[in-house]
Design an enzyme around this catalytic site. Sequence first.
Site, PDB file in Angstrom:
ATOM      1  N   LYS A 158      19.716   5.412 -14.258  1.00  0.00           N
ATOM      2  CA  LYS A 158      18.978   4.568 -13.313  1.00  0.00           C
ATOM      3  C   LYS A 158      19.857   3.648 -12.476  1.00  0.00           C
ATOM      4  O   LYS A 158      20.668   2.894 -13.005  1.00  0.00           O
ATOM      5  CB  LYS A 158      17.961   3.713 -14.076  1.00  0.00           C
ATOM      6  CG  LYS A 158      16.788   4.526 -14.579  1.00  0.00           C
ATOM      7  CD  LYS A 158      15.959   3.734 -15.548  1.00  0.00           C
ATOM      8  CE  LYS A 158      14.720   3.142 -14.887  1.00  0.00           C
ATOM      9  NZ  LYS A 158      13.987   2.308 -15.850  1.00  0.00           N
ATOM     10  N   GLY A 184      24.642  -2.783 -22.218  1.00  0.00           N
ATOM     11  CA  GLY A 184      24.129  -3.884 -21.405  1.00  0.00           C
ATOM     12  C   GLY A 184      25.028  -5.104 -21.500  1.00  0.00           C
ATOM     13  O   GLY A 184      25.277  -5.786 -20.499  1.00  0.00           O
ATOM     14  N   GLY A 209      26.996   2.288 -25.106  1.00  0.00           N
ATOM     15  CA  GLY A 209      26.686   3.155 -26.224  1.00  0.00           C
ATOM     16  C   GLY A 209      26.764   4.634 -25.859  1.00  0.00           C
ATOM     17  O   GLY A 209      27.401   5.420 -26.558  1.00  0.00           O
ATOM     18  N   ARG A 216      29.335   2.020 -34.254  1.00  0.00           N
ATOM     19  CA  ARG A 216      29.024   0.586 -34.332  1.00  0.00           C
ATOM     20  C   ARG A 216      29.157   0.056 -35.756  1.00  0.00           C
ATOM     21  O   ARG A 216      29.411  -1.134 -35.940  1.00  0.00           O
ATOM     22  CB  ARG A 216      27.616   0.320 -33.799  1.00  0.00           C
ATOM     23  CG  ARG A 216      27.595   0.272 -32.283  1.00  0.00           C
ATOM     24  CD  ARG A 216      26.208  -0.051 -31.785  1.00  0.00           C
ATOM     25  NE  ARG A 216      26.249  -0.468 -30.394  1.00  0.00           N
ATOM     26  CZ  ARG A 216      25.185  -0.502 -29.598  1.00  0.00           C
ATOM     27  NH1 ARG A 216      24.007  -0.125 -30.072  1.00  0.00           N
ATOM     28  NH2 ARG A 216      25.294  -0.909 -28.359  1.00  0.00           N
TER      29      ARG A 216
HETATM   30  C1  3PG Z   1      22.161  -1.749 -27.340  1.00  0.00           C
HETATM   31  O1  3PG Z   1      22.030  -0.675 -27.912  1.00  0.00           O
HETATM   32  O2  3PG Z   1      22.330  -1.834 -26.121  1.00  0.00           O
HETATM   33  C2  3PG Z   1      22.177  -3.002 -28.163  1.00  0.00           C
HETATM   34  O3  3PG Z   1      22.107  -2.712 -29.515  1.00  0.00           O
HETATM   35  C3  3PG Z   1      21.060  -3.915 -27.720  1.00  0.00           C
HETATM   36  O4  3PG Z   1      19.838  -3.281 -27.925  1.00  0.00           O
HETATM   37  P1  3PG Z   1      18.597  -3.635 -26.968  1.00  0.00           P
HETATM   38  O5  3PG Z   1      18.973  -3.131 -25.604  1.00  0.00           O
HETATM   39  O6  3PG Z   1      17.422  -2.941 -27.568  1.00  0.00           O
HETATM   40  O7  3PG Z   1      18.449  -5.144 -26.991  1.00  0.00           O
HETATM   41 MG    MG Z   2      20.583  -1.532 -24.526  1.00  0.00          MG
END
Ligand code: 3PG
Ligand code: MG
Length: 401
Positions: free
Chosen positions: A208, A382, A358, A43
């Site tokens: 999940k 997400g 990720g 990232r």
């Molecule tokens: C992630 O790792 O999915 C993003 O950096 C967003 O992080 P978060 O899900 O804690 O908002």
């Molecule tokens: Mg996340």
Amino acid sequence: MSASIRNLDDLLAEGVSGRRVLVRADLNVPLDKQTGEITDDGRIRAVLPTLGALVQAGAKVVVCSHLGRPKGAPDPQYSLRPVAGRLGELLDAPVHFATDTVGESARATVDALADGQVALLENLRFNKGETSKDDTERGAFADQLAAFGEAYVDDAFGAVHRKHASVHDVPARLPHVAGRLVLREVEVLSRLTGEPERPYVVVLGGSKVSDKLAVIEALLPKVDRLLIGGGMCFTFLKAQGHEVGTSLLEEEMVETCGNLLARADGKILLPVDVVAADAFAPDAAHDTVPADGIPSHRLGLDIGPETVAGFTAALSQAKTVFWNGPMGVFEMPAFANGTRGVAEAITKTDAFTVVGGGDSAAAVRALGLDESSFGHISTGGGASLEYLEGKTLPGIAALEN
Ligand code: 3PG
Ligand code: MG
């Protein structure tokens, strides 16, 4: 990306030399729990094109990001300090680190920036205002952040699905553009939501079902095949009437999974064999067993070789592939073969391939696979799923205004 969104080139064309530019990045990288070292800097690398261009153009670059999920107050284990060090190495220039986000250190650090220099503010989520659901509280924090920039660049694709101050409220206060990473991510993902070349095969894993339910619902009508592995497959296997031993199971989702299978028209492919272990441990005793024969005292930690072969056959036909979520506990070598097998199958197709999330991106790198053999590796987990669901993403919507 919507034509109404301006991007970094528009900002550069105006000239940024000597101007303070606030960049929201997603520098939320995994850290080793023992040593605190960055275990995957993907990232950080992903945001270099934007930062490099701004440095070149002589901007005073103020970078902000979250890391982990601290609870609105400083928490040393989530400090961005190690990220500042790594970012400096990659940029081959010092990165001036502020020990707070909008306080005295941040003000002094930003004030001291010369043209072409870079500052990184401490974790945005050390401040309650960043993630607050209260518009006024978020707005007050956004005011403080916005004071550090004359223009705002959103290059935090991984966070565009969050209605947070730095993502959603700052762009309302400053001239705003999409950075190179956000632009590229949206261009690629829009190829999947438009008219993807067929067959379109999606591979979903991870732990999940409840996290993935909305995307499964949205994707089912669009895909030709949906291959399901990872911890979430056991709830589907249970819905098919199989016993899953002590495997991960979301009991309250079994009925929903059954309904999905009934509506899926045979598009959903589930594992036919799994690697079942005595315990969740790297050295646990384990065997490959049929998916309908998991012993009652064992838990599935990976998909088996017959499943990999079946998934590989489906993937070899594909013209478009999206993959999110590991097929097993790839961090433990004994349970990494499913993820490796599927990843290799994806690299071997001549399809347009996108890896989202990720964990899957980290798996690609941790397994030593060649990143360039994938069409695109998204920095968003997400965020990419919500994009594919067709949801409005607060960070993108804010750039449109
Ligand atoms: C992630 O790792 O999915 C993003 O950096 C967003 O992080 P978060 O899900 O804690 O908002
Ligand atoms: Mg996340």
